[in-house]
Design an enzyme around this catalytic site. Structure first.
Site, short mmCIF file in Angstrom:
data_model
loop_
_atom_site.label_atom_id
_atom_site.label_comp_id
_atom_site.label_asym_id
_atom_site.label_seq_id
_atom_site.Cartn_x
_atom_site.Cartn_y
_atom_site.Cartn_z
CB THR A 41 3.27 -4.38 0.98
OG1 THR A 41 4.86 -3.25 0.67
CG2 THR A 41 4.89 -5.81 0.98
CG ASN A 43 2.25 -0.44 3.25
OD1 ASN A 43 2.29 -1.13 3.12
ND2 ASN A 43 3.53 0.29 4.98
CD GLU A 128 6.03 -2.83 5.36
OE1 GLU A 128 6.56 -2.90 4.42
OE2 GLU A 128 6.59 -3.15 6.23
#
Length: 210
Positions: A41, A43, A128
């Site tokens: 992910t 962020n 995320e």
């Protein structure tokens, strides 16, 4: 097999309050997306001053498009593809027609969570983003824009890590299926890893000059 629907949102395209915009430079997260989940992910900071709508949005999983201004030196920069992976003439024309910035933004489908992730007992709300593309290197501090088009599900706790991973993988399929419809595909600009159809969605904000 999940009992959840595999497509969300009306065929006619996103409806209110979507689309929603979010942008910022990619920051380091909790360090578990790739290590524990196998689902990396990127962020973004959650700042109600910059995105006032976020305070009123339910915690859960959303989908849409992300654009990244990868530096030309990044190994996954679209212009660094080999001839085998080079875009078709039609894709090249679409890419050339997109508004350019320096470095240019390139569009990818994405699925994202906004919330506290109850499985990990987070105490700070986070955003995320899982970009639906296989990257070979990180892209911290790279400018990213999000065009959030719809809501997939509310966040929830899980009894096991495997159950969490299974649900996230299904979220990815829901996002891909939902974005494959004509009204959900950008009218301009190539979507890397997106549906190969002519779209009607106004997504120019993702690639406009800053």
């Amino acid at each position: 097999m999940s009992s959840r629907p595999s497509i969300v949102g009306p065929d006619a395209g996103p409806d209110a309050p979507y689309p929603l915009h979010m942008e910022g430079n990619v920051i380091s997260g909790f360090g578990r997306g790739s290590k524990e989940l196998g689902i990396p992910t990127a962020n973004l900071p959650v700042d109600a001053a910059l995105t006032p709508w976020i305070a009123d949005m339910p915690s859960g999983v959303y989908f849409g498009y992300a654009s990244l201004a990868l530096p030309s030196t990044h190994p996954d920069h679209p212009d660094a593809t080999t001839s085998k992976d080079a875009p078709s003439s039609n894709e090249a024309a679409l890419l050339a027609s997109a508004p350019q910035s320096n470095p240019p933004f390139h569009i990818f489908p994405m699925v994202m969570s906004i919330g506290y992730n109850p499985f990990y007992k987070n105490t700070v709300r986070s955003a995320e983003v899982h970009v639906l593309h296989k990257f070979t290197a990180d892209f911290y501090d790279v400018p990213m824009r999000l065009l959030i088009l719809g809501f997939i599900r509310e966040e929830k706790d899980y009894k096991s890590l495997d159950a969490l991973i299974e649900d996230i993988n299904f979220d990815c399929e829901v996002a891909k299926n939902s974005l494959a419809r004509e009204a959900w595909v950008p009218a301009k600009g190539r979507v890397i890893g997106g549906a190969s159809v002519d779209g009607k969605l106004d997504a120019e904000w993702l690639t406009r000059n800053a």
